[in-house]
Every structure is written in C-alpha cells, then in structure tokens.
Enzyme design. Sequence first.
Site, short mmCIF file in Angstrom:
data_model
loop_
_atom_site.label_atom_id
_atom_site.label_comp_id
_atom_site.label_asym_id
_atom_site.label_seq_id
_atom_site.Cartn_x
_atom_site.Cartn_y
_atom_site.Cartn_z
N SER A 258 -69.15 0.68 54.76
CA SER A 258 -69.50 1.79 55.54
C SER A 258 -70.85 1.55 56.26
CB SER A 258 -69.25 3.19 55.01
OG SER A 258 -69.06 4.10 56.05
N LYS A 262 -72.35 -1.84 57.81
CA LYS A 262 -73.29 -2.17 59.05
C LYS A 262 -74.55 -2.89 58.59
CE LYS A 262 -72.47 2.76 60.44
NZ LYS A 262 -71.06 2.86 60.83
N TRP A 349 -61.69 6.71 62.24
CA TRP A 349 -63.03 6.75 62.64
C TRP A 349 -63.82 5.52 62.53
CZ3 TRP A 349 -65.68 10.48 64.91
CH2 TRP A 349 -66.93 10.60 64.71
N HIS A 399 -61.10 5.53 53.76
CA HIS A 399 -62.15 4.71 53.97
C HIS A 399 -62.82 4.71 52.35
CE1 HIS A 399 -66.01 4.36 56.09
NE2 HIS A 399 -66.63 5.17 55.14
C1 GTR Z 1 -70.12 8.49 58.65
C2 GTR Z 1 -70.66 7.97 59.81
C3 GTR Z 1 -70.14 6.45 59.76
C4 GTR Z 1 -70.26 5.89 58.37
C5 GTR Z 1 -69.85 6.56 57.21
C6 GTR Z 1 -70.48 6.31 56.02
O1 GTR Z 1 -70.40 9.81 58.69
O2 GTR Z 1 -70.23 8.31 60.88
O3 GTR Z 1 -70.58 5.63 60.82
O4 GTR Z 1 -71.06 5.03 58.12
O5 GTR Z 1 -70.52 7.89 57.45
O6 GTR Z 1 -71.28 5.68 55.70
O7 GTR Z 1 -69.90 6.64 54.92
#
Ligand code: GTR
Length: 423
Positions: A258, A262, A349, A399
């Site tokens: 997540s 990145k 998402w 996720h």
């Molecule tokens: C979310 C965000 C994502 C992702 C995620 C995470 O809220 O919108 O881009 O990075 O968090 O890191 O779990």
Amino acid sequence: MYCKKMTLSKWLWLGLMASLFANSASPSIGTADEFNYDETKVPDYELPDPLVTVDGRAVKDADTWRSRRRPELLDLFESQVYGRRPPEPKELTFDVAESRPEYLHGKGVRKDVKVFEPGPDGPKQLLKFTLFVPRESERPVPAFVGVHLFDTASDNPLPGNLLQEDVGEPLPGEKLLDVILDRGYAIATLNPDDFCPDDKQTFRQGVLEHYYPERSGPPGAEEPGAIAVWAWGLSRALDYMQQDPQIDANRVAVIGHSRRGKTALWAGAEDQRFALVISNDSGCGGAALSRRRFGETVARINNVFPHWFCDNFNQYNDREGELPIDQHELVALIAPRPVYVASAQEDGWADPKGEFLAAAAAEPVYRLFDRQGLGTDEQPPLNKSVGEYIGYHIRSGKHALTDYDWLKYLDFADKHIGPAQAN
Ligand code: GTR
C-alpha cells in the site's frame, strides 16, 4: 424556540450555503464509494511513451535509456510527484544490539540497528530499524527490506498478515518469519515514527527537521514528501547492509504494501543498488496508472495525504492527462532489475487493472535490455503468478499483504536473488 422564528426560505438558504461550503472546502475528498469503479467509465487516455524523450526523440537502445531517458524520467518524478530526496549522508556510523530471541526457535538473530550521521555536536541518530538474519547461514544472505513489514515492538513479530482465504497454498511453516529465514533470507523493517511520522502535522519530525530546520508546513514545490523520506530511509538501511558481513547487499529486495508499496517502487527507482523491487497493492501514486482515475484519484490522495507528495503534484488534481509521466514509467525505472507488482481482487480503490496495465506498459524498456517482462498483455486469472523480470499476480481477497503474496515473492526472489543465485 429560535428555529421556530426562521422562515422556510431562510432554511433553504442556509442549506444551500452549507452544501456549497462542503463542496468548495473539499472538492475531491468524498468517501471511497463516490469514486469510479466502473470500467466503462474509465476516461480515454494516452500514456506517455517511456521510449520517447521529452524533446520527441526515440530511445532505441539501453545506453540511451541509461544516459538520457532514465535521468529525465527520474527528474520528472522527483520534481512533479515525490519531491527531491534528502541529501545522501557522506558518512554513517551504526550501533547494533544483537539478540537471539526465543520466538525465532533458534533460527535467527535479531539486530536492532541505529543509524547515525556525524555532526558538529556529535553523532546524530537519523533512524533505526530491525533486522532478522538466518542463524545457520555460512555465506552472506540475500535480504528483504521495507517500511512497516511487521510490528517490531511486539515480542512475536509476524511479517505479513495471515491469509484470510484459502487460495490453495498453505504456509509451509508455523510462521511467515520462520519460512523467510528457512528459505535463506534476512528481513529488515523500518518504522516511520522513528524518522518521518505518517501524519500531516508531524511528518517533519526527524529527518526533515534535521536537514531543513527552517522549513515548515506541507512540502513545497519540489520538496520531499513522506514517501520520498521513507524511500531515503530504506537506502540508509541498505547502507548498513553493505557493511554487515552476514548480508549480501547486492541481493537486497525492497518491498512494501500500500503506501509502503508506493515507497518501495520509488526507493527502487531512485536507488539502483536495490536488486529487486516488490509492490503489494500500491495503488494511486504507486503502480496504478493515474490517467485511469479508477478508485483513488490524484486529487483525492493529495487532499487526504498532503504530506505524502511534493506540492507540484497538486497541479495534476483532476488533470491527470497533463502529467508528463504516468506510473508505468515508475515501474520502467526499475529496469533491467526484476520488479513484482501484485494486486488484490477486492481492492478496487488501488485499481488492480491499472496496476497490471502499468506493469505491462513497462515491458518495452525491459526489451531494450533483452529481458522479458510480463510476457503477456492479459491480466492473469486469480491466484496465478506470471512474468520473468516483471512479475504479477492478482490474489483473491482484500487489500493486504498476505502469506500468499509472500510465498509468490519468495519464489520470484529465489529466481533472481535467492540463496542459489549467489556467485
Ligand atoms: C489509503 C490510501 C491509499 C493506500 C492506503 C494504505 O487510505 O488512500 O493510497 O496507501 O491508504 O496505505 O493502506
């Protein structure tokens, strides 16, 4: 009562003002449900060609990629997306506390490493991290490193989450950490709280206030956001590994889930010492193509996480088509080194298809190096790993960084940097 005295028209007026205010104050904040998850509503877009320079020249060989196009793309990602990273320290010292914790069943050694930079007032601690090394190994071992891979404060750290769904591959060991050590890898994890907290108010505490004491507020035009600082921190962990005789620093994989996915991609793009890069469900600002506007958008991520990227990235809020790059070129910056991008089916998402398409669109750059990337334009079925130098899978479920994902990463790592690949 006061409200009884108000006329209907006054109520309507107040309601109208309240809704106007809500819209103008946070035009793109909305809840996740308000974003597009419909493939037929993805806008038409054209991706920038990784093999054409900004002044329109075709890149036809690996040398031109290395000397012209790669530096140009790196500069664009630095100036328009993540910000310029903090300085590379010229000299570092390390303090290492070693222990043989019970929970590793004698399989490994835990090292708590503090990283210092010399300064006029004595050594300054920049960050710290925790490293687990397989105990039995006679040769330097390959390693994984990432931000928040597991909870190092706990007595029983467990990288990854337990698999919630059966995708046909039970974990071949009691705990994931055992499996990683058994397969001959060390693993290190950093905690943002130690050097750049993940918070828009406090992210400057640590590394940024050390290097830029005069700055405050959100990142400036090309100033590093938290992702750039976390990526910089991963490079410092690699600095340490280069002088630890138990680690083969030429075989270190950077990995993250997540927001940390990145970070892993950006760390691997900037620091070519990382031999392998793994992005788990990294989504917007990670592996997903921004131009698709599927799930999380550039405007939304900038509004909700104003400390993650440089201020210039805000110029592309709701104007993704004007970005001089797209995220397939972030994946391409890792070439010719192996990279693995993974998605989860229920993670709209993060735009699983956009993550796949970015991985596929990086292929021409790998071809310049005579390396096969994904080797397919079609997203594979669920729970099937594909690719040579660009790996990809889409896992069933949500996720998360699961044991299933880790098993695929270990197989991919075995192929490219694993214990059997040692010189
Ligand atoms: C979310 C965000 C994502 C992702 C995620 C995470 O809220 O919108 O881009 O990075 O968090 O890191 O779990």
